[in-house]
Design a protein around this motif. Structure first.
Motif, mmCIF file in Angstrom:
data_model
loop_
_atom_site.group_PDB
_atom_site.id
_atom_site.type_symbol
_atom_site.label_atom_id
_atom_site.label_comp_id
_atom_site.label_asym_id
_atom_site.label_seq_id
_atom_site.Cartn_x
_atom_site.Cartn_y
_atom_site.Cartn_z
ATOM 1 N N ALA A 1 -19.714 -81.176 -14.333
ATOM 2 C CA ALA A 1 -20.221 -79.923 -14.897
ATOM 3 C C ALA A 1 -19.411 -78.738 -14.384
ATOM 4 C CB ALA A 1 -21.701 -79.756 -14.558
ATOM 5 N N PHE A 2 -19.079 -78.749 -13.105
ATOM 6 C CA PHE A 2 -18.284 -77.675 -12.515
ATOM 7 C C PHE A 2 -16.889 -77.639 -13.125
ATOM 8 C CE2 PHE A 2 -15.633 -75.852 -9.123
ATOM 9 C CZ PHE A 2 -16.295 -74.647 -8.938
ATOM 10 N N ILE A 3 -16.273 -78.802 -13.262
ATOM 11 C CA ILE A 3 -14.926 -78.879 -13.844
ATOM 12 C C ILE A 3 -14.941 -78.419 -15.301
ATOM 13 C CG2 ILE A 3 -13.129 -80.506 -14.589
ATOM 14 C CD1 ILE A 3 -13.752 -82.053 -11.942
ATOM 15 N N PHE A 4 -15.943 -78.858 -16.068
ATOM 16 C CA PHE A 4 -16.034 -78.423 -17.467
ATOM 17 C C PHE A 4 -16.205 -76.904 -17.563
ATOM 18 C CE2 PHE A 4 -17.781 -82.777 -18.997
ATOM 19 C CZ PHE A 4 -16.496 -83.285 -19.037
ATOM 20 N N SER A 5 -16.989 -76.320 -16.670
ATOM 21 C CA SER A 5 -17.147 -74.861 -16.656
ATOM 22 C C SER A 5 -15.823 -74.184 -16.340
ATOM 23 C CB SER A 5 -18.201 -74.436 -15.629
ATOM 24 O OG SER A 5 -19.468 -74.892 -15.999
ATOM 25 N N TYR A 6 -15.099 -74.740 -15.391
ATOM 26 C CA TYR A 6 -13.803 -74.188 -15.012
ATOM 27 C C TYR A 6 -12.814 -74.266 -16.173
ATOM 28 C CZ TYR A 6 -9.391 -73.533 -12.531
ATOM 29 O OH TYR A 6 -8.159 -73.094 -12.144
ATOM 30 N N ILE A 7 -12.747 -75.429 -16.812
ATOM 31 C CA ILE A 7 -11.843 -75.605 -17.952
ATOM 32 C C ILE A 7 -12.181 -74.598 -19.050
ATOM 33 C CG2 ILE A 7 -11.252 -77.171 -19.861
ATOM 34 C CD1 ILE A 7 -11.468 -79.481 -17.787
ATOM 35 N N GLU A 8 -13.464 -74.448 -19.312
ATOM 36 C CA GLU A 8 -13.885 -73.515 -20.365
ATOM 37 C C GLU A 8 -13.508 -72.071 -20.019
ATOM 38 O OE1 GLU A 8 -17.381 -73.779 -23.453
ATOM 39 O OE2 GLU A 8 -18.126 -73.476 -21.412
#
Length: 181
Positions: free
Chosen positions: A31-38
């Motif tokens: 979830a953290f990585i997806f937020s960062y990518i976004e």
């Protein structure tokens, strides 16, 4: 010998605990990585502040694999970590409001068993926007922000459908691979 006696029971509980801790850790990290990518990839949206909500993929998968309590913990930790890392106190309040409304609505829809992961995710996307608009109206002390809701609702339906399709695929694969999710 194996799992007989008190020592075997303790080993079984510790193994189970380790499995759940690793599962939660992976969900939080994703979830953290997806937020960062976004945050890195500017995706053109019709309205300011609109986004796909890639981290909500983890919420959908979490509801179907670790349940409500685990998903609450994962969501709360993600929102706080993302707010501290990429945002500020306001972004955390918006995220918390959207996350709480979204998760409650998604859980209710899932419990009805009348919704697929796509339907659950769509309801969650719209619920997230409603929660954020409520906070915005409170912060700016103006109900005029509710005029923005139809556009956000359309975005929530579209993004929720995409996230729901992907979430359904991931949940099926996890269940096939592990059988216990």
């Amino acid at each position: 010998m194996g799992s007989e006696g008190p020592a075997g029971k303790t080993m079984g509980r510790e193994k189970n605990k380790a499995k759940y801790i690793s599962r939660y850790g992976m969900l939080i990290a994703l979830a953290f990585i997806f937020s960062y990518i976004e945050s890195l990839i500017p995706i053109p949206m019709p309205a300011p502040g609109m986004k796909l909500g890639l981290a909500n993929l983890v919420t959908v998968v979490g509801l179907y694999t670790v349940g409500f309590r685990g998903t609450c913990a994962v969501s709360l930790i993600r929102i706080v970590l993302v707010g501290l890392t990429f945002g500020n106190a306001f972004s955390m309040w918006y995220g918390l409001a959207g996350g709480i409304v979204s998760l409650l609505l998604m859980t209710a829809c899932k419990a009805l068993k009348a919704f697929s992961p796509v339907g659950v995710s769509v309801v969650g996307g719209v619920g997230h926007n409603i929660g954020q608009i409520l906070v915005a109206a409170f912060v700016v002390e103006n109900t005029g922000v509710f005029y923005y809701l139809p556009l956000l609702t359309a975005g929530g339906v579209g993004a929720g459908a995409v996230i729901g399709i992907l979430g359904g695929i991931v949940v099926q694969r996890i269940r096939r691979a592990y059988g216990d999710a």
